[in-house]
Write a protein that holds these residues in place. Structure first.
Motif, PDB file in Angstrom:
ATOM      1  N   HIS A   1     -18.009  32.379  39.986  1.00  0.00           N
ATOM      2  CA  HIS A   1     -17.971  30.798  39.970  1.00  0.00           C
ATOM      3  C   HIS A   1     -17.643  30.266  38.708  1.00  0.00           C
ATOM      4  CE1 HIS A   1     -19.982  31.329  44.106  1.00  0.00           C
ATOM      5  NE2 HIS A   1     -19.042  30.442  44.365  1.00  0.00           N
ATOM      6  N   PHE A   2     -17.241  29.021  38.910  1.00  0.00           N
ATOM      7  CA  PHE A   2     -17.005  28.146  37.496  1.00  0.00           C
ATOM      8  C   PHE A   2     -17.491  26.867  37.623  1.00  0.00           C
ATOM      9  CE2 PHE A   2     -13.057  28.806  39.838  1.00  0.00           C
ATOM     10  CZ  PHE A   2     -12.563  27.561  39.945  1.00  0.00           C
TER      11      PHE A   2
ATOM     12  N   GLY B   1     -11.587  29.909  36.614  1.00  0.00           N
ATOM     13  CA  GLY B   1     -12.479  30.305  35.527  1.00  0.00           C
ATOM     14  C   GLY B   1     -13.499  31.406  36.073  1.00  0.00           C
ATOM     15  N   ASP B   2     -14.554  31.678  35.465  1.00  0.00           N
ATOM     16  CA  ASP B   2     -15.658  32.612  35.994  1.00  0.00           C
ATOM     17  C   ASP B   2     -16.829  32.420  34.995  1.00  0.00           C
ATOM     18  OD1 ASP B   2     -14.433  33.808  33.456  1.00  0.00           O
ATOM     19  OD2 ASP B   2     -13.649  35.509  34.536  1.00  0.00           O
TER      20      ASP B   2
ATOM     21  N   SER C   1     -19.774  27.450  32.088  1.00  0.00           N
ATOM     22  CA  SER C   1     -18.577  28.740  32.443  1.00  0.00           C
ATOM     23  C   SER C   1     -17.475  28.694  31.628  1.00  0.00           C
ATOM     24  CB  SER C   1     -18.338  28.602  34.074  1.00  0.00           C
ATOM     25  OG  SER C   1     -17.218  27.503  33.979  1.00  0.00           O
ATOM     26  N   GLU C   2     -16.777  29.768  31.638  1.00  0.00           N
ATOM     27  CA  GLU C   2     -15.424  29.808  31.220  1.00  0.00           C
ATOM     28  C   GLU C   2     -14.697  29.003  32.118  1.00  0.00           C
ATOM     29  OE1 GLU C   2     -13.660  32.908  28.638  1.00  0.00           O
ATOM     30  OE2 GLU C   2     -14.426  34.178  30.056  1.00  0.00           O
TER      31      GLU C   2
ATOM     32  N   LEU D   1     -13.527  35.441  27.243  1.00  0.00           N
ATOM     33  CA  LEU D   1     -15.037  35.928  26.581  1.00  0.00           C
ATOM     34  C   LEU D   1     -15.540  36.586  27.643  1.00  0.00           C
ATOM     35  CD1 LEU D   1     -16.032  32.540  24.908  1.00  0.00           C
ATOM     36  CD2 LEU D   1     -14.840  34.464  23.854  1.00  0.00           C
ATOM     37  N   PHE D   2     -16.538  37.391  27.432  1.00  0.00           N
ATOM     38  CA  PHE D   2     -17.568  38.133  28.280  1.00  0.00           C
ATOM     39  C   PHE D   2     -16.824  39.361  29.179  1.00  0.00           C
ATOM     40  CE2 PHE D   2     -18.898  33.465  28.953  1.00  0.00           C
ATOM     41  CZ  PHE D   2     -19.522  33.486  27.775  1.00  0.00           C
TER      42      PHE D   2
END
Length: 314
Positions: A113-114, A135-136, A151-152, A271-272
């Protein structure tokens, strides 16, 4: 800083056993990638040799789209291997999720989710409507009775002026934060990079701090709140914004809309995410992920929950 000091022991005890299994998945992907590269090295030279030596010159043109389709097919296979679902899911579940709970055990993590489109527009940062949002790595929870989430996020747009150019561009790409204050702010304001483009919504407020003005411009979304906005930007609050910006090399957006604070920090990388080309069993790479996670969490915990809500709501 205590979390950083304890990271190595957490890594040795909690993450290394998981990373051994993840490393097996990564090596399996590398083997498949090697086989795919070998297949590419055989297919294209062999096909080109056959065409040159056996085909009539006029038919060579017909093989161009065939080569293009083959190249696209190989690229999709290559991309699929790099983004191997099980490998990424294992990494996010057993590394990113555990790092987040190590930093703050009250936070909830959802890799898919985002931030919602509603919150994105409510921030007041951007006036153009993006044609695509994705996003995530959504993190949410409550810190000191303040609801937070980040979130991203990726948002692309295509204005009328851009239609003749190279397709959609990123309107925003980076980390997007939302924090809910216990009470409304004195005024709805947007603090954005002073190079921000687009139609100005609201009234621009000039401040007396030259360093702040070199970074940002301030928009008051309602003319009726101009006096309240000027009172918000007291010396203490402005100095905190400047200190926050000085920690970063990225574009920063901050807004206060009714009782919500929004912070958007632009990044040009994902990222991540694990790097399939380097070993998972590497403390330095895990520390990079820790820093990428710890920074936004600490921003919300300190910037939103502890200090700035009090400063501007005095």
């Amino acid at each position: 800083m205590n979390k950083l000091h304890n990271l190595k022991s957490f890594y040795d005890k909690e993450l290394v056993p998981e990373l051994h299994n993840i490393e097996k998945s990564r090596k399996s992907i590398l083997v498949k990638m090697g086989l795919l590269v070998a297949a590419l090295g055989v297919f294209f030279p062999s096909a080109a040799y056959f065409i040159v030596t056996h085909a009539e010159p006029i038919y060579i043109l017909y093989f161009i789209p065939v080569f293009a389709l083959a190249a696209v097919g190989f690229y999709m296979m290559f991309e699929s291997l790099i983004k191997n679902t099980s490998y990424y899911e294992e990494f996010k579940l057993h590394v990113i999720n555990k790092l987040i709970h190590f930093i703050n055990p009250t936070l909830h993590y959802d890799k898919k989710h985002f931030i919602s489109q509603r919150e994105y527009f409510n921030s007041g940062f951007f006036q153009k409507t993006p044609i695509f949002m994705d996003g995530d790595d959504h993190v949410s929870g409550t810190v000191d009775n303040v609801k937070i989430e980040f979130s991203e996020l990726k948002a692309k747009f295509k204005s009328k002026d851009d239609r003749a150019k190279f397709g959609a561009k990123y309107q925003f790409r980076g980390i997007f934060f939302v924090a809910e204050s216990p009470k409304p702010f004195p005024a709805d304001v947007v603090i954005e990079p002073n190079k921000a483009k687009g139609d100005v919504v609201g009234q621009v407020l000039k401040l007396n701090n030259e360093q702040f003005n070199s970074y940002f411009q301030v928009r008051v979304l309602s003319d009726k709140q101009l006096v309240e906005a000027q009172q918000m930007f007291n010396e203490e609050f402005v100095s905190k914004i400047v200190a926050f910006k000085n920690q970063l090399h990225n574009d920063v957006y901050i807004s206060f809309v009714y009782n919500k604070m929004y912070v958007a920090i632009a990044h040009d990388k994902d990222l991540f995410e694990p790097n399939v080309m380097t070993t998972s069993l590497n403390f330095d790479s895990i520390r990079v992920h820790f820093n990428d996670l710890y920074f936004p969490i600490s921003v919300i915990e300190h910037f939103a929950a502890h200090k700035e809500f009090e400063v501007i709501n005095q």
